[in-house]
Design an enzyme around this catalytic site. Structure first.
Site, short mmCIF file in Angstrom:
data_model
loop_
_atom_site.label_atom_id
_atom_site.label_comp_id
_atom_site.label_asym_id
_atom_site.label_seq_id
_atom_site.Cartn_x
_atom_site.Cartn_y
_atom_site.Cartn_z
N ASP A 235 0.88 -1.16 0.00
CA ASP A 235 0.00 0.00 0.00
C ASP A 235 0.92 1.22 0.00
OD1 ASP A 235 -2.07 1.78 0.03
OD2 ASP A 235 -3.16 0.83 1.65
C1 BGC Z 1 -4.97 3.34 -0.11
C2 BGC Z 1 -5.06 2.36 -1.27
C3 BGC Z 1 -4.84 3.09 -2.57
C4 BGC Z 1 -3.49 3.77 -2.53
C5 BGC Z 1 -3.14 4.53 -3.80
C6 BGC Z 1 -3.71 4.18 -0.17
O1 BGC Z 1 -3.77 5.23 0.75
O2 BGC Z 1 -5.04 2.65 1.11
O3 BGC Z 1 -6.31 1.71 -1.25
O4 BGC Z 1 -4.96 2.23 -3.66
O5 BGC Z 1 -3.48 4.70 -1.46
O6 BGC Z 1 -3.92 5.67 -3.91
#
Ligand code: BGC
Length: 677
Positions: A235
């Site tokens: 993530d």
């Molecule tokens: C989120 C993800 C997301 C990623 C990219 C993170 O803060 O938890 O679900 O895909 O950011 O934006």
């Protein structure tokens, strides 16, 4: 073709991967371990490797990752789930993949499938359900739909990422049994049944080890047990909490994202390599999955399909999905659908009447900015066709449509922060009371992403949950209100009367957690499993949702009475649409183990089918249940086991509206590892 023979599309996939790996120099391999910017991996032009691009998110291609293209905003995850419609999920997956391609990306960061453990989770609106079977059954078709278009799905967030409070710092302390039975089945199904090409490792730690450097999750379970062959991406910024690049690489984290601001820059990773903190084999193993997905998506081939964005078909699908998920919670005196011959004058009001819900980053990474959005007010006007007259005041009207709800703001339905309360804002609660006092024929229409407490519910005759219905939401809502579409959504999660009734809210240890540890003390008793066990009356139970028609269940038949482990139960009923309009019903099959120990849930969803019937039509609904799916995870032996004895098959319209039930017996058990759910 010399060292570029991996470009030969006639070569078997595994040979292409090996060939490309041998063509890459060590520094190039190290460069591919982290992204180059917010959305892309590094390009290696020498070998014709272009940057591999990813985009958010679970309800359409998000504006912040779409190169400023406005894309179709579909209903959010919980609304998708409320449809209980696997066919829609396939079509949605296909459509979102097409849009993803049209914005130049090869991977969509979706579906988001964490279990709804607490109704306060700010991301409940993005996720599907509190139930592992429903979660898995919606995940699989969505992943298949996406990948059928040559786009990689990235199933997120692995694992036990069930709240936003302290999400970067906390550890989910969760038993093996709860992981196996509740939190992991949809991830497992995504890999085993849909061959998901990518998985996103979560922000949190699991039982003390950060998800991004957790070999038990990323290697043992994902690769060895489920057979995952794609790549794990962190993530965004989740790697910051890990201990070293080699810990991540050895644990099976294949790609750190994003590149800009990455924790382990090229220099750090190279230093670890030079100090032999990880080997060439570790590095090659780490890259194989990413290269495999590059090939599978056709990214390294010359012919690239350019996808399709914002087509009329996608917009129609967005409306159909919204209609499929809208859930009629209450409808006293059949106030809905509005009938122009009895209630011709309608007052419309409320803070959500003219409100748009699709904006860049509204709600966080799932925000989508579509080319247009039909608000409820615009939808009512467009779909009215002269049937109703609009008036200003509830007192002058025959019926009132009152649009309330929360919003994608921090503290409401949004990523990065949990909801502060289960209630609507105070001023909206006051508005509901005032409006109903002025006109008792008030329909409350909710726009929100998860369970709400409703102390005002008894005063309101009709209640429609529209979730976040996407860019075509206004049309869908109006069509449901006017009876041009019959609601068929069913709650994918329990609405508690009050927060204290919810399983995760028995102590601060359990939510939001203490000393950076969240103790999943409720164990298996998540969602309705808890409400059933403690006999707590929910506000609205799991699986609940009304229709403008009635369905009768009759003639339950189970072929046989006693079954062995390898048998399959064949359960059938006759479903009749006994009302006056066409509609769809979700027939739900729950099973109770009648000798279950105290630490087992009283019943679990084991199958369901959504059936569309014309008025007066009957249909024989048949559902299969392999007896192996009754196995439970046994903490003493750490294995799945099937218990002998008597079970009850319970069929109904919700978890609390069981219409027919019949006992059956299981015998001849060989205790062994096996399937769940
Ligand atoms: C989120 C993800 C997301 C990623 C990219 C993170 O803060 O938890 O679900 O895909 O950011 O934006």
């Amino acid at each position: 073709m010399g060292e570029l023979n991996y470009l030969d599309t006639s070569m078997p996939l595994e040979e292409r991967i090996t060939s490309l790996l041998s063509a890459l120099q060590t520094d190039e391999k190290l460069l591919l371990c982290a992204g180059q910017n917010f959305w892309e991996t590094r390009a290696i032009p020498r070998l014709g490797i272009k940057a591999f691009r990813m985009s958010d998110g679970p309800r359409g291609v998000a504006y912040h990752s779409s190169r400023r293209r406005r894309c179709t905003a579909f209903p959010s995850g919980v609304a998708q789930a409320a449809s209980w419609d696997e066919g829609l999920m396939v079509r949605f997956g296909e459509a979102v993949a097409q849009e993803c391609k049209a914005t130049g990306a090869q991977m969509i960061l979706a579906p988001a499938i964490n279990i709804t453990r607490t109704p306060l989770n700010g991301r409940t609106f993005e996720y599907f359900s509190e139930d592992p079977l429903l979660n898995a059954r919606l995940t699989v078709p969505m992943v298949m739909g996406i990948q059928s278009q040559g786009v990689a799905a990235c199933v997120k967030h692995f694992a036990a990422n069930n709240q936003e409070a302290n999400r970067m710092r906390n550890s989910s302390e969760v038993s093996e049994r709860a992981l196996q039975e509740i939190y992991l089945p949809a991830f497992k199904a995504a890999v085993e049944q849909a061959d998901a090409w990518s998985v996103m490792a979560a922000y949190n730690a699991i039982n003390g080890t950060a998800a991004c450097e957790n070999p038990d999750f990323l290697k043992t379970r994902l690769r060895q047990q489920y057979g995952f062959r794609g790549f794990v991406v962190s993530d965004w910024f989740a790697v910051r909490r890990t201990s070293s690049p080699e810990a991540c690489i050895k644990a099976g984290l294949n790609l750190e994202m994003p590149g800009k601001g990455s924790h382990y820059r090229f220099k750090t990773i190279k230093a670890a390599y030079q100090q032999k903190r990880f080997s060439d084999d570790d590095l090659d193993d780490n890259l194989r999955g990413l290269l495999r997905v590059m090939f599978l998506t056709g990214h390294l081939d010359s012919q690239v399909d350019i996808g399709q964005c914002n087509t009329v078909e996608h917009q129609t699908l967005a409306r159909e999905m919204a209609e499929g998920g809208i859930t009629l919670l209450k409808n006293d005196g059949d106030l809905l659908p509005l009938d122009p011959s009895s209630v011709p004058k309608i007052a419309v009001l409320g803070p959500k009447l003219k409100r748009r819900n699709c904006w860049p980053l509204w709600g966080g990474s799932a925000g989508v900015w579509p080319p247009y959005e039909v608000t409820p007010w615009q939808g009512l006007q467009a779909q009215n066709h002269g049937r109703f007259q609009w008036v200003n005041s509830p007192k002058e009207a025959d019926a009132v449509l009152l649009f309330v709800g929360v919003g994608h703001r921090p503290g409401f339905d949004s990523e990065a922060m949990d909801r502060r309360s289960l209630h609507l804002p105070r001023n909206q609660q006051a508005l509901i009371k005032k409006t109903v006092a002025a006109n008792p024929n008030t329909v409350v229409i909710l726009t929100n992403g998860g369970p709400l407490a409703m102390p005002w519910m008894d005063e309101v005759p009709a209640l429609l949950e529209t979730w976040y219905p996407g860019m075509e939401g206004g049309n869908a809502i109006a069509r449901v209100i006017f009876g041009d579409a019959n609601p068929s959504g069913k709650l994918p999660l329990t609405f508690p009367k009050q927060l204290q009734d919810s399983p995760a809210h028995q102590s601060e240890r359990s939510y939001p957690g203490d000393k950076r540890a969240v103790h999943y003390e409720e164990e298996l008793f998540v969602g309705y499993r808890h409400f059933d066990k403690y006999e707590i009356e929910p506000l609205f139970p799991f699986g609940h949702g009304l229709s403008y028609t009635q369905f009768t269940y009759s003639d339950l038949l189970i072929h046989g009475t006693t079954f062995a482990a390898e048998d399959t139960l064949d359960v059938s009923i006759t479903l009749t649409n006994s009302g006056e309009v066409a509609g769809a019903e979700v027939v739900q099959l729950y099973v109770s183990d009648q000798q279950a120990a105290d630490d087992r849930p009283p019943q679990s969803l084991k199958n369901f089918q959504k059936i569309h019937l014309e008025a007066g039509q009957s249909h024989r609904v048949s559902m299969k249940l392999p007896i192996a799916k009754l196995r439970v995870f046994c903490p003493e032996t750490n294995q799945w086991q099937l218990k002998t004895g008597s079970y009850l098959a319970r069929l109904g319209s919700s978890s609390r509206d069981i219409r027919l039930q019949q006992a059956f017996c299981v015998e001849e058990v060989n205790a062994s590892i096996g399937e769940s759910l």
